[in-house]
Design an enzyme around this catalytic site. Structure first.
Site, PDB file in Angstrom:
ATOM      1  N   LEU A  16       0.910  -1.014  -0.004  1.00 23.88           N
ATOM      2  CA  LEU A  16      -0.132   0.012  -0.158  1.00 23.88           C
ATOM      3  C   LEU A  16       0.837   1.346  -0.099  1.00 23.88           C
ATOM      4  O   LEU A  16       1.698   1.349   0.902  1.00 23.88           O
ATOM      5  CB  LEU A  16      -0.903   0.139   1.126  1.00 23.88           C
ATOM      6  CG  LEU A  16      -1.623  -1.166   1.454  1.00 23.88           C
ATOM      7  CD1 LEU A  16      -2.942  -0.887   2.414  1.00 23.88           C
ATOM      8  CD2 LEU A  16      -2.481  -1.361   0.018  1.00 23.88           C
ATOM      9  N   ARG A  23       2.169  14.961   6.140  1.00 21.11           N
ATOM     10  CA  ARG A  23       2.790  15.354   7.393  1.00 21.11           C
ATOM     11  C   ARG A  23       4.414  15.539   7.085  1.00 21.11           C
ATOM     12  O   ARG A  23       5.049  15.845   7.834  1.00 21.11           O
ATOM     13  CB  ARG A  23       2.628  14.154   8.767  1.00 21.11           C
ATOM     14  CG  ARG A  23       1.238  14.539   9.262  1.00 21.11           C
ATOM     15  CD  ARG A  23       0.902  13.652  10.262  1.00 21.11           C
ATOM     16  NE  ARG A  23       1.879  13.792  11.358  1.00 21.11           N
ATOM     17  CZ  ARG A  23       1.975  13.006  12.119  1.00 21.11           C
ATOM     18  NH1 ARG A  23       1.265  11.739  12.162  1.00 21.11           N
ATOM     19  NH2 ARG A  23       2.829  12.836  13.290  1.00 21.11           N
ATOM     20  N   ASN A 178      -2.268  -3.301  15.972  1.00 18.02           N
ATOM     21  CA  ASN A 178      -2.233  -3.879  14.746  1.00 18.02           C
ATOM     22  C   ASN A 178      -1.096  -3.177  13.868  1.00 18.02           C
ATOM     23  O   ASN A 178      -1.096  -1.833  13.944  1.00 18.02           O
ATOM     24  CB  ASN A 178      -3.508  -3.695  13.761  1.00 18.02           C
ATOM     25  CG  ASN A 178      -3.564  -3.660  12.502  1.00 18.02           C
ATOM     26  OD1 ASN A 178      -2.805  -4.771  12.144  1.00 18.02           O
ATOM     27  ND2 ASN A 178      -4.190  -3.181  11.648  1.00 18.02           N
TER      28      ASN A 178
END
Ligand code: UD1
Ligand code: MG
Length: 458
Positions: A16, A23, A178
Site C-alpha cells: 500500500l 505530514r 495492529n
C-alpha cells in the site's frame, strides 16, 4: 464462501503506497523519500521479496506517476495499480483485485511507509497460515498504543480489530496493536473485503474489518507478534531521520557481525543493500550509496564515497576517493586520493593513485595511471570509451581524448594529450618542445619592478 485452504506456497505481495503523507510537508510522495539510499517503499518490498513472491502489486495514488517510475526502476516485474480515491485500507487492497484475479496461494499486505518488517516475521505469519489460521495479522505490544488499531483476542484467536476512533475505553486499554501487515489466501481475502462496509467513525473501508468478517464466515484469524521497532511507520521527516538512524545502527551491527572492522562506526553511512566482506576495513567518514559490494580484506580509507561499484579483495580505496556507478575494481587495485572512477573496469593490480578522473574506460592489469590523468570522455553530446592495456605507464597529467586505445606496455609522456590510438610498446609524447631563454626572467622582473616604482613616484 470458498474454503480458505492451506497456503499453496505461492505468495503475492500487495504494497500500500497511495497515501499522500501530508505530514512530510513535501511535493514528493511519502514512499519516495529515501531511507538507506532507497525509496521508502523498497524496504517493505525487500522483506517480502525474500519470500520469492510470484506477483508484486503496488497500490499507488498520490504522485502515482513518480511512484510507478520508481517501482519500475527498482523491479520491472512490479505491477502498479491505482487507487484514485482514498477510501480506506480495504479499498486500497481491493484495487489489486483484478491484477490478482485467479492468482493461487497467499497474499501478504505490506505498507510502503513501514520499512523495518523482517522476512523472519513474514515467515512466522506464513507458519501461522500453514498452522490453520485463515487470516493472520501482525501485531505488536505497543509501549504507547496511541491511535493504533487494537487487537481483541480470545486466547490464541483474534476476534476483531477495533480502530482507536471506534474503540470503547476498555478496548483502548488494550496494548496489543495492529501493524497493518496481513496474510491470507488471495481469493479468500478478496471475498472478505467485498463484505467490508464503511459504517464507522472515519467512514472508511477498514482492512482491519476482514478479521470480524472472517469469523462471521466461520473462518479463523490469529495474530503473530513482533518487536515494536519492526512496525515503525514513517509520517514525518523527523521520523524518517529517526528511521535512518535505526537503519544505520542495524547495518553497522550487521557489518561487525560479518567481520568488518570500523574504527568509528558512527561516522560510516551504509545503504540498505551495502555488502562488505569479512576482514574488510572501513575507515572513518565513509559513505556508501546504493549498490556497493566491498569484498573481503579490502580497505576503504577515510572520507571516501562509493555507489554502484564493486571493490575486490585486496583493494585499497581512498582516502578521499569517489567510486561512481559502474566502477568495477578487480583484485589488489589501488585508488588514491581525489580520484573519481565511473563506469570503468580497473584490472587486477592497477594503480590510480592521485587526482584523476577515469570514466567510460577500461584499464589493464598492473597499469599505473599517473597523477592528474583525465579520460576526456564527453564531447558535450556523446560519451566515448578509453581503453588502456596491461602494464601501461600513463604519465602524469595525460589527457586521454576518447575514443582512444593505448596498447599493452606502452607509455605516455607527462603532459601528453593523446588524441589517437597508441600501439603496444610505444611511447607517445604530445607536448610543445621546451625552450629555455637564459637571463630572461631576471630582465623581465627588473623591468616590471622599475615600472611599479615609476608609478608609485607619480
Ligand atoms: C492503519 C490500521 C490500524 C493500524 C495502523 C498501523 C486500518 C483501518 N487501520 O491505521 O489498525 O494500527 O494502520 O500503522 O487499516 N492507504 C492507502 N489508501 C487508503 C488508505 C491508506 O494506500 O485509502 C495506505 C497508506 O498510505 C498507508 C497505509 O495504507 O501506507 C495505512 O494507512 P493509514 O491511513 O496510515 O492508516 P492508519 O489510520 O494509520
Ligand atoms: Mg498510519
Amino acid at each position: 464462501m470458498t474454503a480458505a485452504g492451506q497456503s499453496t506456497g505461492e505468495i503475492s505481495l500487495i504494497i500500500l503506497a497511495a497515501g499522500q503523507g501530508s505530514r512530510m510537508n513535501s511535493d514528493l510522495p511519502k514512499v519516495l523519500h529515501e531511507l538507506g539510499g532507497q525509496p521508502l517503499f523498497a524496504h517493505a518490498l525487500a522483506a517480502g521479496n525474500a519470500l520469492a513472491p510470484a506477483r508484486i502489486v503496488l497500490v499507488a495514488g498520490h504522485g502515482a506517476e513518480a511512484v510507478t517510475k520508481a517501482a519500475k526502476a527498482l523491479d520491472d516485474e512490479i505491477e502498479v495499480v491505482l487507487q484514485t480515491e482514498r477510501l480506506g485500507t480495504a479499498h486500497a487492497v481491493d484495487q489489486a483485485r483484478d491484477a490478482l484475479a485467479g492468482q493461487s496461494g497467499d497474499v501478504i499486505v505490506l505498507y510502503g511507509d513501514t520499512p523495518f518488517v523482517t522476512t523472519e516475521t513474514l515467515e512466522a505469519m506464513q507458519a501461522a497460515r500453514a498452522g490453520g489460521a485463515d487470516v493472520v495479522i501482525l501485531g505488536f505490544d505497543a509501549a504507547d498504543p496511541k491511535r493504533y488499531g487494537r487487537l481483541v483476542m480470545d486466547g490464541k484467536e483474534l476476534i476483531r480489530i477495533v480502530e482507536y476512533k471506534d474503540a470503547s475505553e476498555d478496548e483502548r486499554a488494550i496494548t496489543l496493536c495492529n501493524s497493518g501487515v496481513l496474510a491470507a489466501n488471495a481469493a479468500t481475502l478478496f471475498e472478505l473485503i467485498a463484505q467490508v462496509g464503511n459504517e464507522n467513525a472515519s467512514g472508511e473501508y477498514y482492512l482491519t474489518d476482514v478479521v470480524a468478517v472472517a469469523r462471521a464466515n466461520g473462518l479463523r484469524a490469529e495474530a503473530v507478534t513482533c518487536d515494536e521497532a519492526e512496525t515503525l511507520g514513517i509520517n514525518t521527516r523527523e521520523e524518517l531521520a529517526a528511521a535512518e538512524a535505526q537503519l544505520q545502527a542495524l547495518k553497522r551491527a550487521e557489518a561487525f557481525e560479518n567481520g568488518v572492522t570500523m574504527t568509528a562506526p558512527e561516522t560510516v553511512f551504509f545503504a540498505a543493500d551495502t555488502f562488505v566482506g569479512r576482514d574488510a576495513v572501513i575507515e572513518p567518514n565513509v559513505v556508501f550509496g546504493p549498490g556497493v559490494t566491498v569484498e573481503s580484506g579490502a580497505r576503504v580509507r577515510a572520507f571516501s564515497h562509493l555507489e554502484g561499484c564493486h571493490v575486490s579483495q585486496g583493494g585499497v580505496i581512498g582516502p578521499y576517493a569517489r567510486l561512481r556507478p559502474g566502477a568495477e575494481l578487480a583484485e589488489n587495485v589501488k585508488v588514491g586520493n581525489f580520484v573519481e572512477i565511473k563506469n570503468a573496469d580497473i584490472a587486477a593490480g592497477a594503480k590510480v593513485n592521485h587526482l584523476t578522473y577515469i570514466g567510460d574506460a577500461s584499464i589493464g592489469e598492473r597499469t599505473n595511471v599517473g597523477a592528474g590523468t583525465i579520460t576526456c570522455n564527453y564531447d558535450g553530446v556523446f560519451k566515448h570509451r578509453t581503453t588502456v592495456g596491461a602494464d601501461v605507464f600513463v604519465g602524469s597529467n595525460t589527457m586521454l581524448v576518447a575514443p582512444v586505445t593505448i596498447g599493452d606496455g606502452a607509455m605516455t609522456a607527462t603532459g601528453t594529450v593523446v588524441t589517437s590510438d597508441v600501439e603496444a610498446g610505444a611511447m607517445v609524447i604530445g607536448r610543445s618542445p621546451q625552450q629555455v631563454k637564459p637571463g630572461f626572467a631576471t630582465r623581465f622582473f627588473e623591468k616590471l619592478k622599475a615600472l611599479k616604482a615609476e608609478q608609485k613616484g607619480k
